[in-house]
Scaffold this active site. Structure first.
Site, PDB file in Angstrom:
ATOM      1  N   SER A  56      -4.953  12.734   1.007  1.00 19.12           N
ATOM      2  CA  SER A  56      -5.273  12.016  -0.230  1.00 19.12           C
ATOM      3  C   SER A  56      -6.169  10.798  -0.011  1.00 19.12           C
ATOM      4  CB  SER A  56      -3.981  11.574  -0.929  1.00 19.12           C
ATOM      5  OG  SER A  56      -3.255  10.658  -0.124  1.00 19.12           O
ATOM      6  N   HIS A  96      -2.123   4.559   0.158  1.00 18.74           N
ATOM      7  CA  HIS A  96      -3.171   4.613  -0.869  1.00 18.74           C
ATOM      8  C   HIS A  96      -3.828   3.249  -1.028  1.00 18.74           C
ATOM      9  CE1 HIS A  96      -1.894   8.535  -3.160  1.00 18.74           C
ATOM     10  NE2 HIS A  96      -2.431   8.764  -1.980  1.00 18.74           N
ATOM     11  N   ASP A 122      -1.972   6.640  -9.339  1.00 15.48           N
ATOM     12  CA  ASP A 122      -0.671   7.073  -8.829  1.00 15.48           C
ATOM     13  C   ASP A 122       0.477   6.982  -9.825  1.00 15.48           C
ATOM     14  OD1 ASP A 122      -1.842   7.605  -6.413  1.00 15.48           O
ATOM     15  OD2 ASP A 122      -1.227   5.721  -5.471  1.00 15.48           O
TER      16      ASP A 122
END
EC number: 3.4.21.89
Length: 220
Positions: A56, A96, A122
Site C-alpha cells: 500500500s 501509511h 484510510d
C-alpha cells in the site's frame, strides 16, 4: 539441504561443544532482547523496528522493507510524514502517510492517513465511527529503512511452517557465516554498523535473530 547439514553438525559435536553452543546461543538471544528493549527506550517507540507487510505504500516502501521508527512525545505530527499506527481490533500495525491534520482550538491534534498506493484515504480501515487518528494511536514515525531485508518475516507470517527452518538458518548463520562477510548489511545499515562497533555480539544477535524478533513483535 541446509537443515540436514545443521543436524549433521549437531551430531558431530561432543557434549562439551554442544553445551558451549547452547550457552552461546542463549547469550545471543538475551543480548538481542536487551538491545531491543534499549532501542525501545532510546526511540520512544514500542516497536522500533517493523517490517512492511503490504504494497500500500509503493513506490516509497515495498513488501519486506525494514523500517526504523522513533516516537518522541515532543515531535509534532506533520502532513506528509510516514507513520506506523495501530487500529483497535487489528493486531498488525499499518504503515501509511499523514494526509490531513485537524487541530482544535485547545491544541488537540487529530490526523487522517492514506497509503501512497491506495485510491482513497484510510477511513475505511479505522474502527466504525472513527474518522481521525490521534497521537496515542501512533507506534512510531519512519526515520530510515533497509529494502527487502524483512522478507523472511513475511514468509513466517504467510507460511507458519517456515518458522522451524528460520531458526535453523539463524543458527547456521551464527555458526558458519561471520558477520564481517555480510557486505550487504555493512553497506546498507548504518544502525547495525554503529551497534557493531559498540556491541559486536549484540549487533550480530539482531542480524541473526531479527526474523524471529520482528515476527514476535508484529504479533504484540
Amino acid at each position: 539441504m541446509l537443515s540436514l547439514d545443521f543436524l549433521d553438525d549437531v551430531r558431530r559435536m561432543n557434549k562439551r561443544q554442544l553445551y558451549y553452543q547452547v550457552l552461546n546461543f542463549g547469550m545471543i538471544v538475551s543480548s538481542a532482547l536487551m538491545i531491543w528493549k534499549g532501542l525501545m527506550v532510546i526511540t520512544g517507540s514500542e516497536s522500533p523496528i517493523v517490517v512492511v507487510l503490504s504494497g500500500s505504500m509503493e513506490p516509497a516502501f515495498h513488501r519486506g522493507d525494514l523500517l526504523f521508527l522513533t516516537n518522541r512525545v515532543e515531535d509534532p505530527i506533520r502532513v506528509g510524514e510516514i507513520v506506523v499506527f495501530r487500529i483497535e481490533g487489528r493486531e498488525i500495525p499499518i504503515v501509511h502517510r499523514v494526509l490531513k491534520i485537524h487541530e482544535k482550538q485547545n491544541g488537540h491534534i487529530k490526523f487522517l492517513t492514506k497509503g501512497d498506493n491506495n485510491a482513497v484515504d484510510d477511513r475505511g480501515l479505522y474502527k466504525q465511527g472513527q474518522h481521525w487518528l490521534e497521537k496515542k494511536d501512533v507506534v512510531g514515525r519512519a526515520r530510515g529503512f533497509v529494502p527487502y531485508i524483512g522478507i523472511v518475516t513475511i514468509l513466517m507470517n504467510d507460511y507458519p511452517k517456515f518458522k522451524p527452518y528460520t531458526i535453523c538458518v539463524s543458527w547456521w548463520l551464527w555458526t558458519q557465516v561471520p558477520l564481517s562477510d555480510c557486505k550487504f548489511l555493512q553497506c546498507r545499515s548504518p544502525v547495525l554498523q554503529t551497534l557493531r562497533s559498540v556491541f559486536p555480539v549484540a549487533s550480530g544477535s539482531i542480524y541473526q535473530l531479527f526474523p524471529i524478533i520482528t515476527h514476535w513483535n508484529q504479533k504484540q
